[in-house]
Design a protein around this motif. Structure first.
Motif, PDB file in Angstrom:
ATOM      1  N   GLN A 108       0.849  -1.191   0.000  1.00  0.00           N
ATOM      2  CA  GLN A 108       0.000   0.000   0.000  1.00  0.00           C
ATOM      3  C   GLN A 108       0.884   1.240   0.000  1.00  0.00           C
ATOM      4  N   ASP A 109       2.034   1.111   0.653  1.00  0.00           N
ATOM      5  CA  ASP A 109       3.049   2.166   0.678  1.00  0.00           C
ATOM      6  C   ASP A 109       3.781   2.141  -0.665  1.00  0.00           C
ATOM      7  N   THR A 110       3.626   3.195  -1.447  1.00  0.00           N
ATOM      8  CA  THR A 110       4.208   3.236  -2.794  1.00  0.00           C
ATOM      9  C   THR A 110       5.722   3.083  -2.768  1.00  0.00           C
ATOM     10  N   SER A 111       6.373   3.665  -1.768  1.00  0.00           N
ATOM     11  CA  SER A 111       7.838   3.566  -1.693  1.00  0.00           C
ATOM     12  C   SER A 111       8.282   2.128  -1.482  1.00  0.00           C
ATOM     13  N   LEU A 113       6.546  -0.525  -2.501  1.00  0.00           N
ATOM     14  CA  LEU A 113       6.280  -1.160  -3.792  1.00  0.00           C
ATOM     15  C   LEU A 113       7.433  -0.903  -4.754  1.00  0.00           C
ATOM     16  N   VAL A 114       7.881   0.334  -4.833  1.00  0.00           N
ATOM     17  CA  VAL A 114       8.964   0.699  -5.752  1.00  0.00           C
ATOM     18  C   VAL A 114      10.250  -0.032  -5.385  1.00  0.00           C
ATOM     19  N   LYS A 159      -3.340  -1.958  -2.111  1.00  0.00           N
ATOM     20  CA  LYS A 159      -4.449  -1.014  -1.980  1.00  0.00           C
ATOM     21  C   LYS A 159      -5.782  -1.748  -2.143  1.00  0.00           C
ATOM     22  N   LYS A 164      -5.475   0.454  -8.447  1.00  0.00           N
ATOM     23  CA  LYS A 164      -4.578   1.550  -8.059  1.00  0.00           C
ATOM     24  C   LYS A 164      -3.144   1.044  -7.921  1.00  0.00           C
ATOM     25  N   THR A 165      -2.980  -0.125  -7.303  1.00  0.00           N
ATOM     26  CA  THR A 165      -1.644  -0.721  -7.187  1.00  0.00           C
ATOM     27  C   THR A 165      -1.107  -1.089  -8.562  1.00  0.00           C
ATOM     28  N   GLU A 168       0.048   1.936 -10.401  1.00  0.00           N
ATOM     29  CA  GLU A 168       1.296   2.469  -9.834  1.00  0.00           C
ATOM     30  C   GLU A 168       2.495   1.724 -10.429  1.00  0.00           C
ATOM     31  N   TYR A 172       5.260   3.427 -12.923  1.00  0.00           N
ATOM     32  CA  TYR A 172       6.692   3.380 -12.586  1.00  0.00           C
ATOM     33  C   TYR A 172       7.498   2.881 -13.780  1.00  0.00           C
TER      34      TYR A 172
END
Length: 273
Positions: A108-111, A113-114, A159, A164-165, A168, A172
């Motif tokens: 859920q935390d984009t950072s 995920l990246v 998410k 949404k995930t 993302e 990226y």
């Protein structure tokens, strides 16, 4: 429901409980929590890849002088040499790694995920000098895919709106011009489903009646059977070395059906042009 699926439902619930318990027993330090989770996750994978397979974590090297980032769980095939130092694998060779798995409990935390996507990219940049398909009568696409290490990102949470995930991830890759070859193979969301990136038509095992376009990104909502399908995929997409016999559990995992409508990510088709 057959007894094998029932057993894997138990394992799925048990893994979720252990991850939650790790948060409490880790005493607040992120490294302790991560260590607990890695131990539990590797213990699960070991059940399905018994000796002479081995599981470990660490960086992978290839014969073209490239090194990956460290990943949480690597399944080493029986041909991998015993390059252990103080119970750790100091040298992990690309040809001896059947699959690489990165565990990110919450994307859920984009950072977060990246970070997972970057670690997977580092593995997909490696190249095996040979694979189980090198001398087989298969497509060039399959030979090329098998020359890289299959990658899985495993998470407990994404998410609530899965789209949404997914977007993302797509954004990226677009922003960073990530080529298809370096993208993820599978992203597993516990108790929800698997986002599959079918880079070759032959990799797609879903019925032709359900999915006519055999390549691309497809979200498969396996829900409570997600772990069972993950275990099956670990063995279906496993071409590091020739296998002397088929995976024992595989025939018992063929009757699992998706719980909802498959979601095809049309925007990702741009990566296939």
């Amino acid at each position: 429901m057959n007894i094998v699926n029932e057993y894997l439902l138990y394992e799925s619930n048990d893994l979720k409980e252990k991850f939650e318990k790790a948060s409490k027993l880790g005493k607040g330090t992120s490294q302790e929590i991560a260590d607990f989770r890695e131990i539990h996750f590797q213990a699960l994978i070991k059940k399905f890849f018994p000796t002479p397979y081995r599981t470990t974590k660490g960086k992978i090297i290839d014969s073209f002088n490239k090194t990956s980032a460290s990943l949480d769980c690597l399944v080493l095939n029986p041909m991998h040499p015993h390059t252990e130092v103080l119970a750790k694998f100091e040298l992990i060779f690309a040809e001896g790694v059947d699959v690489a798995i990165e565990v990110k409990p919450n994307i859920q935390d984009t950072s977060e995920l990246v970070r997972g996507l970057k670690q997977i990219i580092s593995v997909k940049k490696l190249k095996r000098s040979s694979s189980a398909l090198s001398n087989k009568d298969v497509s060039d696409c399959m030979k090329d895919w098998a020359s890289t290490i299959p990658t899985f990102l495993y998470t407990m949470k994404a998410k609530s709106d899965i789209n949404k995930t997914i977007y993302e991830i797509h954004d990226y890759y677009v922003k960073n011009n990530t080529p298809l070859k370096e993208q993820f193979d599978f992203i597993v969301i516990h108790d929800k489903g698997i986002l599959s990136n079918y880079k070759c038509p032959e990799l797609n095992t879903i019925s032709n009646k359900t999915v006519k376009n055999r390549t691309g990104w497809i979200f498969e909502p396996w829900e409570e059977y997600t772990l069972a399908k993950f275990i099956a995929y670990l063995n279906v997409f496993n071409f590091g070395q020739l296998k002397t016999s088929p995976f024992v559990l595989l025939p018992y995992l063929t009757d699992i059906e998706v719980k909802g409508k498959l979601i095809r990510i049309d925007a990702a088709d741009d990566f296939y042009k």
